[in-house]
Design an enzyme around this catalytic site. Structure first.
Site, PDB file in Angstrom:
ATOM      1  N   ASP A 108      -7.865  -2.197  10.737  1.00 54.04           N
ATOM      2  CA  ASP A 108      -6.906  -1.183  10.288  1.00 54.04           C
ATOM      3  C   ASP A 108      -7.112   0.064  11.138  1.00 54.04           C
ATOM      4  OD1 ASP A 108      -5.256   0.530   8.936  1.00 54.04           O
ATOM      5  OD2 ASP A 108      -6.055   0.091   6.954  1.00 54.04           O
ATOM      6  N   SER A 109      -6.032   0.756  11.464  1.00 50.34           N
ATOM      7  CA  SER A 109      -6.099   1.871  12.418  1.00 50.34           C
ATOM      8  C   SER A 109      -6.857   3.081  11.908  1.00 50.34           C
ATOM      9  CB  SER A 109      -4.688   2.314  12.803  1.00 50.34           C
ATOM     10  OG  SER A 109      -4.065   2.976  11.711  1.00 50.34           O
ATOM     11  N   GLY A 110      -7.113   3.140  10.605  1.00 47.85           N
ATOM     12  CA  GLY A 110      -7.752   4.324  10.032  1.00 47.85           C
ATOM     13  C   GLY A 110      -6.762   5.370   9.582  1.00 47.85           C
ATOM     14  N   GLY A 111      -5.473   5.123   9.814  1.00 39.61           N
ATOM     15  CA  GLY A 111      -4.461   6.098   9.428  1.00 39.61           C
ATOM     16  C   GLY A 111      -4.489   6.418   7.949  1.00 39.61           C
ATOM     17  N   ASP A 124      -0.291   5.157  12.287  1.00 38.99           N
ATOM     18  CA  ASP A 124       0.918   5.595  11.598  1.00 38.99           C
ATOM     19  C   ASP A 124       0.567   6.680  10.594  1.00 38.99           C
ATOM     20  OD1 ASP A 124      -0.550   3.867   9.941  1.00 38.99           O
ATOM     21  OD2 ASP A 124       1.207   3.369   8.754  1.00 38.99           O
ATOM     22  N   GLN A 134       7.352   2.069   8.017  1.00 42.07           N
ATOM     23  CA  GLN A 134       7.192   3.113   7.009  1.00 42.07           C
ATOM     24  C   GLN A 134       8.579   3.496   6.471  1.00 42.07           C
ATOM     25  OE1 GLN A 134       4.624   4.121   5.449  1.00 42.07           O
ATOM     26  NE2 GLN A 134       2.885   3.548   6.722  1.00 42.07           N
ATOM     27  N   GLY A 181       2.605   1.763   3.503  1.00 39.91           N
ATOM     28  CA  GLY A 181       3.111   2.796   2.612  1.00 39.91           C
ATOM     29  C   GLY A 181       3.557   2.328   1.252  1.00 39.91           C
ATOM     30  N   ASP A 219      -3.986  -7.916   2.181  1.00 39.49           N
ATOM     31  CA  ASP A 219      -5.371  -7.471   2.029  1.00 39.49           C
ATOM     32  C   ASP A 219      -5.414  -6.507   0.862  1.00 39.49           C
ATOM     33  OD1 ASP A 219      -6.184  -4.406   3.027  1.00 39.49           O
ATOM     34  OD2 ASP A 219      -4.216  -5.086   3.705  1.00 39.49           O
ATOM     35  N   HIS A 230     -16.598 -14.649  -6.758  1.00 39.13           N
ATOM     36  CA  HIS A 230     -15.617 -15.383  -7.576  1.00 39.13           C
ATOM     37  C   HIS A 230     -14.205 -14.854  -7.349  1.00 39.13           C
ATOM     38  CE1 HIS A 230     -13.080 -16.871 -10.656  1.00 39.13           C
ATOM     39  NE2 HIS A 230     -12.823 -15.616 -11.004  1.00 39.13           N
TER      40      HIS A 230
END
Length: 357
Positions: free
Chosen positions: A73-76, A127, A175, A202, A252, A321
């Site tokens: 993930d870009s960290g945005g 983004d 977005q 988003g 995710d 689990h």
């Protein structure tokens, strides 16, 4: 297909924010969860252990010992959640580290470079994730900024080589908040990039479930059907089935591990709060309705005892689990899609999964 292996869809991706899925080992992810791909996060890995360590290790796969695909993930989302300590500008975002307060700039170019070094098989565009609710004017301005950043992401990505001897793939992100016309415009812009896969960002940020499904369906209608569609950060088991029905391929969410660590179990018969006294003398398996030795080995009573005793093993059992259940669910969904009876199966499953036991 990635150079680290095939990813059958629909798929759920356990979240390993700092290169580790909380309380779960890589061996457990493979053998017990049957995970095919996990996530890492650019913001967290950039700050610690840092790029120097990751590059010296030969990338995230060699660093954490996971030899299957990894998405970064870009960290945005993390940067924008630091509302009090970051500043958004055309060039990128200036933010303060949550670790030591040091100041950093994430630009589209820098985020591409960081993800190259981390070594994800799938890397995400940088983004802006607007909050919910957002005014239309803000959401529109934010979307156009995301699109300008996307152009810069692709320019940098296409101008730099893969690292570590395997192919890296860039996914753009749609977005537009909850406004259908903005989402449609963003889908068109993103589709025009011709990427190998596309993401919907988003959502699951506070909007009602009905709106989540509405926007999800609209985006899946407008995004290419022959490319994987990744809905970021979603969600409950019933969210996942409903969104598969609308065309999503990849998911995710931290929910299975976070909720597991807080005594909530997702099972084939419904939701369990294992902390409740009703499970004190229930010696039946955690869940005998799924193909998981782990979920059938431990009893509800034993897991409750561990949770009440604040024993670390309890966190691991609950997390493994829940993840195993999520992977079981998407595997079953795939079987029913192939059999042609997914919708009727989904309609039976959703109310069952929502039951509070």
């Amino acid at each position: 297909m990635t150079d680290h292996g095939e990813i059958p869809t629909p798929i759920f991706m356990p979240v390993g924010t700092v290169g580790s899925v909380k309380a779960v080992s890589q061996q457990q992810l493979k053998e017990d969860v049957k995970a095919r791909i996990i996530l890492g996060n650019t913001y967290h890995l950039y700050l610690r252990p840092g790029l120097e360590v990751l590059e010296a290790a030969g990338g995230i796969h060699r660093f954490n010992g996971w030899d299957r695909p990894i998405l970064t993930d870009s960290g945005g989302y993390q940067v924008f959640s630091l509302a009090g300590t970051r500043k958004i500008q055309e060039d990128g975002v200036v933010f303060q580290s949550h670790i030591d307060g040091s100041r950093h700039l994430f630009s589209p170019e820098k985020v591409m470079d960081i993800q190259r070094v981390i070594g994800g098989d799938i890397i995400m565009a940088f983004d802006e994730c607007p909050p919910y609710p957002s005014e239309y004017a803000y959401a529109e301005k934010s979307m156009h900024l995301t699109h300008r950043w996307l152009d810069r992401c692709f320019e940098r990505f296409n101008g730099t080589p893969d690292k570590y001897g395997y192919t890296q793939n860039l996914f753009p992100i749609v977005q537009g908040s909850v406004f259908p016309d903005l989402r449609k415009a963003s889908c068109a812009y993103v589709s025009g990039k011709g990427a190998v896969g596309n993401a919907i960002g988003g959502l699951s940020v506070g909007e009602p479930e009905a709106q989540l499904y509405e926007i999800c369906e609209a985006c899946c209608t407008d995004l290419p059907a022959d490319k994987p569609r990744y809905l970021m950060g979603v969600g409950t088991p019933w969210n996942i089935l409903e969104c598969i029905a609308r065309g999503v391929d990849m998911f995710d969410c931290v929910m299975p591990t976070r909720n597991g660590r807080n005594a909530m179990l997702f099972t084939s018969k419904g939701v369990i709060n294992i902390d409740n006294k009703k499970w004190e003398k229930d010696f039946s398996p955690i869940d005998d309705g799924i193909d998981s030795e782990w979920s059938q080995y431990y009893s509800k009573a034993y897991l409750r005892h561990l949770v009440k005793s604040k024993e670390i093993l309890g966190l691991t059992i609950a997390s493994v689990h829940n993840l195993a259940f999520y992977l079981h669910l998407v595997t079953e969904a795939r079987k029913h899609i192939q059999a042609g009876d997914f919708v009727s199966w989904k309609n039976e499953q959703v109310p069952l999964l929502q039951t509070r036991l």
